[in-house]
Design a protein around this motif. Sequence first.
Motif, PDB file in Angstrom:
ATOM      1  N   ALA A 354       0.841  -1.212   0.000  1.00 28.67           N
ATOM      2  CA  ALA A 354       0.000   0.000   0.000  1.00 28.67           C
ATOM      3  C   ALA A 354       0.870   1.254   0.000  1.00 28.67           C
ATOM      4  O   ALA A 354       1.930   1.294   0.626  1.00 28.67           O
ATOM      5  CB  ALA A 354      -0.902  -0.004   1.219  1.00 28.67           C
ATOM      6  N   GLU A 356       0.076   4.980   0.886  1.00 31.87           N
ATOM      7  CA  GLU A 356      -0.876   5.979   1.385  1.00 31.87           C
ATOM      8  C   GLU A 356      -0.180   7.250   1.877  1.00 31.87           C
ATOM      9  O   GLU A 356      -0.788   8.312   1.929  1.00 31.87           O
ATOM     10  CB  GLU A 356      -1.689   5.382   2.553  1.00 31.87           C
ATOM     11  CG  GLU A 356      -2.476   4.130   2.210  1.00 31.87           C
ATOM     12  CD  GLU A 356      -3.584   4.383   1.199  1.00 31.87           C
ATOM     13  OE1 GLU A 356      -4.000   5.568   1.060  1.00 31.87           O
ATOM     14  OE2 GLU A 356      -4.010   3.426   0.536  1.00 31.87           O
ATOM     15  N   ASP A 357       1.112   7.141   2.209  1.00 33.36           N
ATOM     16  CA  ASP A 357       1.770   8.277   2.855  1.00 33.36           C
ATOM     17  C   ASP A 357       3.048   8.711   2.142  1.00 33.36           C
ATOM     18  O   ASP A 357       3.104   9.777   1.551  1.00 33.36           O
ATOM     19  CB  ASP A 357       2.063   7.903   4.311  1.00 33.36           C
ATOM     20  CG  ASP A 357       2.665   9.061   5.096  1.00 33.36           C
ATOM     21  OD1 ASP A 357       2.507  10.216   4.644  1.00 33.36           O
ATOM     22  OD2 ASP A 357       3.285   8.814   6.143  1.00 33.36           O
ATOM     23  N   HIS A 383       6.530  12.330  -0.573  1.00 37.36           N
ATOM     24  CA  HIS A 383       5.184  12.196  -0.027  1.00 37.36           C
ATOM     25  C   HIS A 383       4.182  11.963  -1.150  1.00 37.36           C
ATOM     26  O   HIS A 383       4.382  12.419  -2.282  1.00 37.36           O
ATOM     27  CB  HIS A 383       4.816  13.453   0.763  1.00 37.36           C
ATOM     28  CG  HIS A 383       5.630  13.623   2.011  1.00 37.36           C
ATOM     29  ND1 HIS A 383       5.381  12.912   3.164  1.00 37.36           N
ATOM     30  CD2 HIS A 383       6.715  14.407   2.269  1.00 37.36           C
ATOM     31  CE1 HIS A 383       6.253  13.245   4.095  1.00 37.36           C
ATOM     32  NE2 HIS A 383       7.081  14.162   3.578  1.00 37.36           N
ATOM     33  N   LYS A 384       3.130  11.272  -0.828  1.00 35.07           N
ATOM     34  CA  LYS A 384       2.108  10.981  -1.829  1.00 35.07           C
ATOM     35  C   LYS A 384       1.539  12.292  -2.366  1.00 35.07           C
ATOM     36  O   LYS A 384       1.215  13.196  -1.608  1.00 35.07           O
ATOM     37  CB  LYS A 384       0.991  10.129  -1.226  1.00 35.07           C
ATOM     38  CG  LYS A 384      -0.036   9.683  -2.270  1.00 35.07           C
ATOM     39  CD  LYS A 384      -0.879   8.529  -1.789  1.00 35.07           C
ATOM     40  CE  LYS A 384      -1.763   8.039  -2.920  1.00 35.07           C
ATOM     41  NZ  LYS A 384      -2.508   6.832  -2.571  1.00 35.07           N
ATOM     42  N   ASP A 419       5.546   3.494   2.956  1.00 36.50           N
ATOM     43  CA  ASP A 419       4.739   3.481   4.193  1.00 36.50           C
ATOM     44  C   ASP A 419       5.385   2.576   5.244  1.00 36.50           C
ATOM     45  O   ASP A 419       4.726   1.725   5.859  1.00 36.50           O
ATOM     46  CB  ASP A 419       3.299   3.023   3.909  1.00 36.50           C
ATOM     47  CG  ASP A 419       2.518   4.067   3.110  1.00 36.50           C
ATOM     48  OD1 ASP A 419       3.059   5.165   2.875  1.00 36.50           O
ATOM     49  OD2 ASP A 419       1.382   3.761   2.725  1.00 36.50           O
ATOM     50  N   LYS A 434       1.853   0.043  -9.526  1.00 36.63           N
ATOM     51  CA  LYS A 434       1.383   1.391  -9.171  1.00 36.63           C
ATOM     52  C   LYS A 434       2.042   2.468 -10.030  1.00 36.63           C
ATOM     53  O   LYS A 434       1.737   3.650  -9.905  1.00 36.63           O
ATOM     54  CB  LYS A 434       1.670   1.678  -7.695  1.00 36.63           C
ATOM     55  CG  LYS A 434       1.013   0.705  -6.728  1.00 36.63           C
ATOM     56  CD  LYS A 434       1.361   1.035  -5.294  1.00 36.63           C
ATOM     57  CE  LYS A 434       0.810  -0.023  -4.345  1.00 36.63           C
ATOM     58  NZ  LYS A 434      -0.648  -0.143  -4.380  1.00 36.63           N
ATOM     59  N   GLU A 513      -0.825   5.077  -9.552  1.00 39.14           N
ATOM     60  CA  GLU A 513      -0.748   6.070  -8.480  1.00 39.14           C
ATOM     61  C   GLU A 513       0.451   6.996  -8.657  1.00 39.14           C
ATOM     62  O   GLU A 513       0.472   8.119  -8.145  1.00 39.14           O
ATOM     63  CB  GLU A 513      -0.653   5.359  -7.124  1.00 39.14           C
ATOM     64  CG  GLU A 513      -1.884   4.529  -6.785  1.00 39.14           C
ATOM     65  CD  GLU A 513      -1.729   3.817  -5.451  1.00 39.14           C
ATOM     66  OE1 GLU A 513      -1.204   4.448  -4.512  1.00 39.14           O
ATOM     67  OE2 GLU A 513      -2.126   2.640  -5.354  1.00 39.14           O
TER      68      GLU A 513
END
Length: 569
Positions: A354, A356-357, A383-384, A419, A434, A513
């Motif tokens: 994942a 997310e951050d 950072h995302k 993360d 991603k 992403e």
Amino acid sequence: MKRKKESTLTTLNKLRYTLTRRDKFIIIFLVLATIAFSIIETFSISIIMPFISFASNPSLITKNPISHEIYTFFGFENTLDFMVAFSVALVVFYIFRMLYSIAYTYAQSRFAFRKFHFFAYRLFGKAVELNYADFVQRKVDRIRANITQEALQASMYIQNFLQLFAEIFTIAILYILLLITSWKMTLVLTILLALQVLLISKTLNKKVQKMGHIRAQMNARFNEIISKTFGNFKIIKLKGNQKQIFDEFERASMERTNAEILTQTILPTPRFILESLGFSILIGCVAYILITYKNVDAVLPIISMYALALYRILPAVSRILTAHAQMNFNARSVSLVYEDLLYHTDFEDDEPCAFEDKIELRGITFGYDARKPILKDFNLTIHKGDKIAFCGESGAGKSTLVDLIIGIYKPQEGAILVDDTELHNHNLRSWRKKIGYIPQTIYLFDGSVAENVAFGSKMDEQRVIEACKKANIYEFLQEHSGIYTRVGEGGILLSGGQKQRIGIARAIYDNPEILVLDEATSALDTATEERIMEEIYDVAQNKTLLVIAHRLNTIQRCERKIEIHKHRA
């Protein structure tokens, strides 16, 4: 560098490594089938001798203990009825022999050519599983030749080996039969044939093996010449150096052709020699038997036996020599397939990863030569949603750094964390999914826009259309054949800007992403570059964007600029 020639035993050992457990069971079955085939072949020859004897002298039917038992058991009234039944039984047997031979040949060929599929599939899989650092060090044309050509030649090695084994077993049984018939004459025959076979194998096999090496080298050279010619077609036209390319191709082609000519001349030579020898031996056998026995009627079955046995043995010996020569010719292919299958590739899995951050690079050290690192003890946090530009002089390691971030390369020291989870072989595939990547040079294969956009993913027409709209190429496509507009080899039917937009559509097709631009617009004019960069920034609004660029106007909208300096060892 002169390559050391390998023995047949060494090649067979390499071949054994390539066999699966199922293959070994099939080979056991084929061995049993070969034994049955040899017995049937031997019986088909040996049964002729009593048939001729009984036909020429029917009184032998009741004198021979075996035929007398059959005669009594079936209650034949006379020898004519027995011979009619014998004739019918022989016809049925030879029909069965024909059907068995066809089935046996099919099973043998099926196994060999299924191995071609297996080799080609495994080699292709191995090539795809190579890590990028290994891939760039290897010749693509050599990989291609191994998959498309050497895999086939390796499978032919298996087929020739199975044929050789079958012929040897058949000859062995016939040889025992001839020893029983006349061991003295058989030993003389053995010595003459053995000397001839030894002479042939010593003089011809080395030459054939050498020709096999040349063929393997020229196959790879062929692919290399074709790839570089068609890959630089416009340059060749501009330079007008077609003659140089023709001469290069001709040299490779002639060397391969001469190797094939010599091999195809050598392969049937044993048959011609053995046929001449065989007829001479047969004539000598007839003369010897006539002198020894004086009675033609008595020796006719023996003569028939030797004639039929030689009729089967001589072609079998010829096929053994040809099969062995073919094995030598294809031995290099087995080695090439073996080496590629043995080549180590890292296991990679797609455990969840994942994002997310943030992405963290901690103490990253990497270099193509471990003694000369490009990056040393490098740290970075992304950072995302960040829009980051990587700047610096050529060769500083901008592209290498980004390749490490997206999982193409692996750091030699340090760690990359997503993360707080470290990237490793078990979650690397999940991480790469991603990423949407737009390289400097967009490679488009000769297919439709839809096929090129969805490349590597399942085709979804609606998703292709949406990606093309976001990349601002859809209106242009509507003027032609829509998303099924043909692009030509390398995208030759499109302009540079159109190719780049299809590259963008491909990168965003799977809704990544993270979007990566590796000097993706450097080959475009300024006006086209500005338009495409605006389109990329619009597409990347809700994504993390990593941009490698030289021109400042390309990275104006990036929030952070990371300057990469050349590491001095």
